[in-house]
Enzyme design. Sequence first.
Site, PDB file in Angstrom:
ATOM      1  N   HIS A   1     -68.961  89.290  -1.323  1.00 55.06           N
ATOM      2  CA  HIS A   1     -69.003  90.326  -0.291  1.00 55.06           C
ATOM      3  C   HIS A   1     -70.439  90.779  -0.005  1.00 55.06           C
ATOM      4  CE1 HIS A   1     -64.592  90.902  -0.410  1.00 55.06           C
ATOM      5  NE2 HIS A   1     -64.742  90.543  -1.669  1.00 55.06           N
TER       6      HIS A   1
ATOM      7  N   HIS B   1     -70.289  88.918   5.662  1.00 52.68           N
ATOM      8  CA  HIS B   1     -69.278  88.151   4.936  1.00 52.68           C
ATOM      9  C   HIS B   1     -67.916  88.239   5.623  1.00 52.68           C
ATOM     10  CE1 HIS B   1     -68.831  92.245   3.280  1.00 52.68           C
ATOM     11  NE2 HIS B   1     -67.551  91.929   3.153  1.00 52.68           N
TER      12      HIS B   1
ATOM     13  N   ASP C   1     -63.936  88.486   4.750  1.00 52.33           N
ATOM     14  CA  ASP C   1     -62.913  88.763   3.740  1.00 52.33           C
ATOM     15  C   ASP C   1     -61.751  87.780   3.894  1.00 52.33           C
ATOM     16  OD1 ASP C   1     -64.272  90.925   2.742  1.00 52.33           O
ATOM     17  OD2 ASP C   1     -62.969  92.440   3.620  1.00 52.33           O
TER      18      ASP C   1
ATOM     19  N   HIS D   1     -58.330  89.038  -0.743  1.00 59.14           N
ATOM     20  CA  HIS D   1     -59.084  90.243  -1.096  1.00 59.14           C
ATOM     21  C   HIS D   1     -58.179  91.461  -1.189  1.00 59.14           C
ATOM     22  CE1 HIS D   1     -62.274  93.104  -1.422  1.00 59.14           C
ATOM     23  NE2 HIS D   1     -62.220  93.515  -0.170  1.00 59.14           N
TER      24      HIS D   1
ATOM     25  N   HIS E   1     -57.397  97.254   6.113  1.00 61.94           N
ATOM     26  CA  HIS E   1     -57.247  95.949   5.475  1.00 61.94           C
ATOM     27  C   HIS E   1     -55.773  95.521   5.448  1.00 61.94           C
ATOM     28  CE1 HIS E   1     -61.378  96.676   4.016  1.00 61.94           C
ATOM     29  NE2 HIS E   1     -61.439  95.371   3.853  1.00 61.94           N
TER      30      HIS E   1
ATOM     31  N   GLU F   1     -67.729  91.708   8.003  1.00 65.20           N
ATOM     32  CA  GLU F   1     -68.340  92.992   7.672  1.00 65.20           C
ATOM     33  C   GLU F   1     -69.831  92.809   7.397  1.00 65.20           C
ATOM     34  OE1 GLU F   1     -64.400  95.103   5.665  1.00 65.20           O
ATOM     35  OE2 GLU F   1     -65.667  93.817   4.416  1.00 65.20           O
TER      36      GLU F   1
END
Length: 223
Positions: free
Chosen positions: A64, A68, A70, A74, A174, A186
């Site tokens: 992260h 990056h 996800d 995650h 999320h 992100e």
Amino acid sequence: MTQPASPFAAAAAPARRLKLWDISPVVDERSDVFPGDTAYSQHVHFSLSPVCPVNVSRITLSPHTGAHADAPLHYASGASAIGAVDLQPYLGPCRVIHCLDSGPLVEPAHLAHALENLPARVLLRTARAASQSWASFTALSPATLALLASKNIALVGIDTPSVDPATSQHLPCHQLLLERGLRVLENLVLDDVPEGDYELIALPLKLMQADASPVRAILRELP
């Protein structure tokens, strides 16, 4: 009789070079990570010398770190690792939307001005100067993410460390990503990018057991 012109008589005009924006932060020992996560470190493994023909380093980092992607893994045990997800969401037309001075959360009203004919990828600029710091940043409200999902987007990106606030325990955004099958980027850097439409290229590594992957995210001017 007039001879046809040779196709090689005149060189073709060079194609115009499309402008690129590098929207990835620097990754080094100063890169901020979530408190308690693995900080970046780099150590020399082989050194160029009369008996060694190369320099080789060993790096340690959280997946992260920096810009990056996800993976569903995650935020859901047993879900897909980042190396198993479809690459299509990370490559193609996107829109950069400015949501400056939104406060702690980007709400639907902050991006209502830019939702017409939305492409499949949306990047949100929330800060005048992007920061990877977890101390204070703008996240998304679940209502905003739900609104974007209703527009049939495939990916959302943000110029902060997370789409959820640092103090969130339930990670509603999320969980919405998981529920709607959306991908997320992100820690982007959108400081110099005007609001508008671009081509996004931000491919994650094929890490078959990882919950995220660093990306070298770029935007390319549309032809």
